[in-house]
Write a protein that holds these residues in place. Structure first.
Motif, PDB file in Angstrom:
ATOM      1  N   PRO A   1       0.821  -1.207   0.000  1.00 28.42           N
ATOM      2  CA  PRO A   1       0.000   0.000   0.000  1.00 28.42           C
ATOM      3  C   PRO A   1       0.857   1.261   0.000  1.00 28.42           C
ATOM      4  O   PRO A   1       1.732   1.426   0.847  1.00 28.42           O
ATOM      5  N   ASN A   2       0.620   2.146  -0.945  1.00 27.83           N
ATOM      6  CA  ASN A   2       1.371   3.388  -1.102  1.00 27.83           C
ATOM      7  C   ASN A   2       2.872   3.112  -1.190  1.00 27.83           C
ATOM      8  O   ASN A   2       3.627   3.332  -0.252  1.00 27.83           O
ATOM      9  N   THR A   3       3.293   2.668  -2.333  1.00 30.17           N
ATOM     10  CA  THR A   3       4.687   2.250  -2.538  1.00 30.17           C
ATOM     11  C   THR A   3       5.697   3.388  -2.385  1.00 30.17           C
ATOM     12  O   THR A   3       6.891   3.131  -2.243  1.00 30.17           O
ATOM     13  N   ASP A   4       5.240   4.640  -2.380  1.00 33.88           N
ATOM     14  CA  ASP A   4       6.168   5.764  -2.194  1.00 33.88           C
ATOM     15  C   ASP A   4       6.851   5.722  -0.829  1.00 33.88           C
ATOM     16  O   ASP A   4       7.926   6.294  -0.657  1.00 33.88           O
ATOM     17  N   TYR A   5       6.221   5.059   0.133  1.00 37.00           N
ATOM     18  CA  TYR A   5       6.810   4.978   1.474  1.00 37.00           C
ATOM     19  C   TYR A   5       8.061   4.104   1.503  1.00 37.00           C
ATOM     20  O   TYR A   5       8.878   4.200   2.416  1.00 37.00           O
ATOM     21  N   ILE A   6       8.217   3.219   0.538  1.00 34.93           N
ATOM     22  CA  ILE A   6       9.363   2.310   0.517  1.00 34.93           C
ATOM     23  C   ILE A   6      10.612   3.063   0.071  1.00 34.93           C
ATOM     24  O   ILE A   6      10.620   3.703  -0.970  1.00 34.93           O
TER      25      ILE A   6
ATOM     26  N   GLY B   1       7.425  -2.387 -12.244  1.00 35.94           N
ATOM     27  CA  GLY B   1       6.041  -2.840 -12.253  1.00 35.94           C
ATOM     28  C   GLY B   1       5.820  -4.184 -11.593  1.00 35.94           C
ATOM     29  O   GLY B   1       4.711  -4.728 -11.645  1.00 35.94           O
ATOM     30  N   ALA B   2       6.852  -4.730 -10.945  1.00 39.72           N
ATOM     31  CA  ALA B   2       6.720  -6.040 -10.307  1.00 39.72           C
ATOM     32  C   ALA B   2       5.980  -5.967  -8.973  1.00 39.72           C
ATOM     33  O   ALA B   2       5.412  -6.960  -8.513  1.00 39.72           O
ATOM     34  N   VAL B   3       6.001  -4.794  -8.334  1.00 44.65           N
ATOM     35  CA  VAL B   3       5.298  -4.581  -7.066  1.00 44.65           C
ATOM     36  C   VAL B   3       4.204  -3.546  -7.312  1.00 44.65           C
ATOM     37  O   VAL B   3       4.493  -2.399  -7.656  1.00 44.65           O
ATOM     38  N   LYS B   4       2.959  -3.955  -7.134  1.00 48.35           N
ATOM     39  CA  LYS B   4       1.831  -3.074  -7.429  1.00 48.35           C
ATOM     40  C   LYS B   4       1.462  -2.223  -6.211  1.00 48.35           C
ATOM     41  O   LYS B   4       1.550  -2.676  -5.065  1.00 48.35           O
ATOM     42  N   ASN B   5       1.019  -0.998  -6.496  1.00 47.64           N
ATOM     43  CA  ASN B   5       0.500  -0.124  -5.452  1.00 47.64           C
ATOM     44  C   ASN B   5      -0.954  -0.531  -5.193  1.00 47.64           C
ATOM     45  O   ASN B   5      -1.805  -0.383  -6.065  1.00 47.64           O
ATOM     46  N   ILE B   6      -1.234  -1.037  -4.005  1.00 45.51           N
ATOM     47  CA  ILE B   6      -2.559  -1.605  -3.723  1.00 45.51           C
ATOM     48  C   ILE B   6      -3.427  -0.681  -2.867  1.00 45.51           C
ATOM     49  O   ILE B   6      -4.299  -1.132  -2.133  1.00 45.51           O
ATOM     50  N   GLY B   7      -3.184   0.619  -2.940  1.00 39.91           N
ATOM     51  CA  GLY B   7      -4.027   1.576  -2.231  1.00 39.91           C
ATOM     52  C   GLY B   7      -3.438   2.026  -0.911  1.00 39.91           C
ATOM     53  O   GLY B   7      -2.227   2.188  -0.783  1.00 39.91           O
ATOM     54  N   GLN B   8      -4.288   2.228   0.082  1.00 36.37           N
ATOM     55  CA  GLN B   8      -3.880   2.657   1.420  1.00 36.37           C
ATOM     56  C   GLN B   8      -4.214   1.557   2.416  1.00 36.37           C
ATOM     57  O   GLN B   8      -5.118   0.748   2.189  1.00 36.37           O
ATOM     58  N   ASN B   9      -3.513   1.557   3.563  1.00 31.55           N
ATOM     59  CA  ASN B   9      -3.746   0.517   4.567  1.00 31.55           C
ATOM     60  C   ASN B   9      -5.205   0.429   4.989  1.00 31.55           C
ATOM     61  O   ASN B   9      -5.752  -0.656   5.175  1.00 31.55           O
ATOM     62  N   GLU B  10      -5.849   1.603   5.168  1.00 40.59           N
ATOM     63  CA  GLU B  10      -7.239   1.602   5.626  1.00 40.59           C
ATOM     64  C   GLU B  10      -8.213   1.313   4.486  1.00 40.59           C
ATOM     65  O   GLU B  10      -9.385   1.025   4.716  1.00 40.59           O
ATOM     66  N   LYS B  11      -7.723   1.454   3.247  1.00 41.86           N
ATOM     67  CA  LYS B  11      -8.603   1.261   2.093  1.00 41.86           C
ATOM     68  C   LYS B  11      -7.827   0.569   0.985  1.00 41.86           C
ATOM     69  O   LYS B  11      -7.483   1.168  -0.042  1.00 41.86           O
ATOM     70  N   LEU B  12      -7.554  -0.701   1.188  1.00 44.29           N
ATOM     71  CA  LEU B  12      -6.826  -1.472   0.192  1.00 44.29           C
ATOM     72  C   LEU B  12      -7.712  -1.726  -1.026  1.00 44.29           C
ATOM     73  O   LEU B  12      -8.936  -1.806  -0.914  1.00 44.29           O
ATOM     74  N   ASN B  13      -7.088  -1.847  -2.171  1.00 46.89           N
ATOM     75  CA  ASN B  13      -7.804  -2.110  -3.417  1.00 46.89           C
ATOM     76  C   ASN B  13      -8.164  -3.598  -3.477  1.00 46.89           C
ATOM     77  O   ASN B  13      -7.353  -4.442  -3.854  1.00 46.89           O
ATOM     78  N   MET B  14      -9.397  -3.885  -3.100  1.00 46.66           N
ATOM     79  CA  MET B  14      -9.845  -5.272  -2.990  1.00 46.66           C
ATOM     80  C   MET B  14      -9.777  -6.005  -4.330  1.00 46.66           C
ATOM     81  O   MET B  14      -9.281  -7.131  -4.406  1.00 46.66           O
ATOM     82  N   GLU B  15     -10.254  -5.362  -5.387  1.00 42.53           N
ATOM     83  CA  GLU B  15     -10.263  -6.015  -6.702  1.00 42.53           C
ATOM     84  C   GLU B  15      -8.849  -6.339  -7.166  1.00 42.53           C
ATOM     85  O   GLU B  15      -8.599  -7.408  -7.734  1.00 42.53           O
ATOM     86  N   GLN B  16      -7.924  -5.420  -6.906  1.00 40.97           N
ATOM     87  CA  GLN B  16      -6.548  -5.642  -7.314  1.00 40.97           C
ATOM     88  C   GLN B  16      -5.920  -6.787  -6.541  1.00 40.97           C
ATOM     89  O   GLN B  16      -5.186  -7.607  -7.100  1.00 40.97           O
ATOM     90  N   LEU B  17      -6.215  -6.866  -5.246  1.00 45.93           N
ATOM     91  CA  LEU B  17      -5.678  -7.943  -4.421  1.00 45.93           C
ATOM     92  C   LEU B  17      -6.228  -9.296  -4.854  1.00 45.93           C
ATOM     93  O   LEU B  17      -5.490 -10.291  -4.901  1.00 45.93           O
ATOM     94  N   ILE B  18      -7.502  -9.336  -5.176  1.00 42.39           N
ATOM     95  CA  ILE B  18      -8.101 -10.584  -5.662  1.00 42.39           C
ATOM     96  C   ILE B  18      -7.459 -10.998  -6.977  1.00 42.39           C
ATOM     97  O   ILE B  18      -7.188 -12.180  -7.223  1.00 42.39           O
ATOM     98  N   ASP B  19      -7.172 -10.019  -7.812  1.00 47.18           N
ATOM     99  CA  ASP B  19      -6.535 -10.284  -9.103  1.00 47.18           C
ATOM    100  C   ASP B  19      -5.091 -10.773  -8.917  1.00 47.18           C
ATOM    101  O   ASP B  19      -4.637 -11.692  -9.610  1.00 47.18           O
TER     102      ASP B  19
END
Length: 388
Positions: free
Chosen positions: A128-133, A145-163
Motif C-alpha cells: 500500500p502506497n509504494t512511495d513509502y518504501i 512494475g513487479a510490485v503493485k501499489n494496492i491503495g492505502q492501509n485503511e482502504k486497500l484495493n480489494m479487486e486488485q488484491l483478488i486479481d
C-alpha cells in the motif's frame, strides 16, 4: 456337521475376527502415538519477541501472534503447512498457510528489510502506497512494475488484491475494528496479523525476521541473520559497559501545542539506556509516549547535554525556524541536536522507520557515536544526523 458344532465354530470365528481387529486398532494407535512422538514440538524458537511464538513440528509449524494492537484481547494462531505435511485434526480450526510462499503482500515498510535480508524480495507483489518504501533494491522492483501499489492501509484495493491472488497478505491492526481485513478473508485471501510494531525491545522487533524465515522455508538463514544482529548488539553493549550514564538527554519536539516524550519502557528509551546516557524521562512507566506542555519540558530539560529531535530537519536553522522557543535549550545553543528522521528515500520515505526495527545493532551504534564519540572514532552514522 452337527448344527451345535457349526454354531460353536461360527462363534469362535467371530471372536477370532474381533481379536484380529482389536490387535490392528491397537497397532494403529501405537503407530499414531509413535508418529506424534516423532513430530513433537522442538520448542518455541523465539527468545526476545513477546508477541510471537513459532513452534516447529514434523511437516508444519505453529505460529502464535499475541497482543497485535494496544489493549488487544485477541490472539491469533496460524498453521504453516509444508508440502505433504499432515495437520492434526485439533489444529484444523486455525488458518492453514501453505509454505514456502511463492508470493506475498506486506503492508508495513518494516517488513521490506526482512524480505531483502532473506533474498525473497522478488516474491513481493503488492504494497500500500509504494512511495513509502525507501530501499533502492525494492524500488527497482516497483519501478519495473513487479510490485503493485494496492491503495492505502485503511482502504486497500480489494479487486486488485483478488486479481494478484497472493499466497499471503501480512497485515497489522491498530484496534479491534478491521472490516477491510474481514472482507479480504471473506474473499478467500489468506491474511496474517503481525505485531512487530508492538514490541518494545530492540532485539524483540528484529526477531520477527524468523516469521519470514518460516513463511519462505528459510528458517536457518533467518536464525543466522538474527544471531549476527544479536552478536553485533551485544558487542556494542560491551563497548560502553564501563561508561557512566552522565550525559543528559532530551527527546522529541513540539507537535501543535504538545510535546511527546518517549516513556521509560519504550523502544527508544531502551536504546538511550543501552548507549549509557541519562534520558530525562527514563523513570516514566509505560511503553508509549507522554504528552507534556512546553513549560514542563523546558523546566526539566533546559540544560540537557543532548537533544534527539523528531522530524526530518536538515539543519539547525530549519529546526530553529520551526519553533522560536527551541533556542532556549542549551543543547541547541551548543550544537548538540540530532535527528534520526532526516534521511529519506528517493520518493520521500523515512529510511529510519523502514530499516531501524530490523537493524537495532546499527541504531545502538549511532546512539553510542552521539553520546560517546571517542569510542567509535571512525564510525559513520547509519541513521542519525547532526543538525549543524
Amino acid at each position: 456337521m452337527p448344527l451345535n458344532l457349526q454354531k460353536i465354530m461360527n462363534i469362535n470365528s467371530n471372536k477370532f475376527s474381533f481379536l484380529v481387529l482389536l490387535l490392528l486398532l491397537i497397532g494403529c494407535k501405537k503407530s499414531e502415538q509413535l508418529s506424534n512422538k516423532i513430530s513433537d514440538v522442538s520448542g518455541n524458537t523465539i527468545a526476545y519477541a513477546k508477541s510471537l511464538a513459532i513452534s516447529k513440528y514434523d511437516g508444519y509449524s505453529v505460529v502464535k501472534v499475541s497482543n497485535p494492537w494496544p489493549e488487544s484481547s485477541k490472539n491469533f494462531t496460524y498453521i504453516l503447512k509444508e508440502k505433504n505435511g499432515v495437520i492434526p485434526d485439533s489444529l484444523q480450526k486455525y488458518n492453514v498457510i501453505q509454505i514456502p510462499l511463492q508470493s506475498i503482500v506486506v503492508t508495513s515498510t518494516t517488513n521490506i528489510p526482512f524480505l531483502e535480508m532473506l533474498r525473497v524480495e522478488k516474491l513481493l507483489v503488492g504494497f500500500p502506497n509504494t512511495d513509502y518504501i525507501s530501499s533502492k533494491k525494492t524500488r527497482k522492483l516497483i519501478d519495473a512494475g513487479a510490485v503493485k501499489n494496492i491503495g492505502q492501509n485503511e482502504k486497500l484495493n480489494m479487486e486488485q488484491l483478488i486479481d494478484l491472488a497472493p499466497d499471503l497478505i501480512v497485515a497489522y491492526g491498530v484496534d479491534n475494528n478491521n472490516p477491510m481485513i474481514d472482507n479480504l478473508q471473506k474473499s478467500g485471501l489468506n491474511v496474517l496479523f503481525q505485531a512487530d510494531w508492538m514490541e518494545q525491545t530492540p532485539l524483540g522487533k528484529a526477531e520477527w525476521i524468523k516469521l519470514y524465515g518460516a513463511l519462505f522455508g528459510k528458517e536457518k538463514e533467518a536464525k543466522i541473520l538474527f544471531e549476527t544482529i544479536v552478536k553485533n548488539y551485544n558487542d556494542a553493549l560491551a563497548l560502553v559497559a564501563t561508561q557512566k550514564s552522565t550525559v543528559t538527554v532530551l527527546y522529541g519536539s513540539m507537535y501543535q501545542d504538545q510535546w511527546y516524550v518517549a516513556k521509560g519502557n519504550s523502544w527508544v528509551a531502551q536504546f538511550m539506556k543501552d548507549a549509557k546516557s541519562n534520558y530525562l524521562w527514563a523513570d516514566v512507566e509505560g511503553t508509549g509516549s507522554l504528552s507534556l506542555s512546553f513549560e514542563k519540558i523546558l523546566d526539566k530539560a533546559k540544560t540537557a547535554n543532548y537533544w534527539i529531535a523528531t522530524g526530518s530537519f536538515k539543519n539547525s536553522t530549519e529546526f530553529k525556524n520551526s519553533n522560536p522557543h527551541y533556542s532556549q535549550f542549551d543543547a541547541l545553543k551548543n550544537n548538540n541536536v540530532y535527528t534520526f528522521e532526516s534521511k529519506l528515500g528517493s520518493t520521500g520515505g523515512t529510511i529510519y522507520y523502514e530499516l531501524a526495527p530490523s537493524r537495532p545493532d546499527l541504531v545502538l551504534k549511532d546512539y553510542i557515536k552521539i553520546f560517546h564519540p571517542d569510542l567509535l572514532p571512525n564510525y559513520t552514522f547509519t541513521f542519525a544526523q547532526k543538525l549543524n
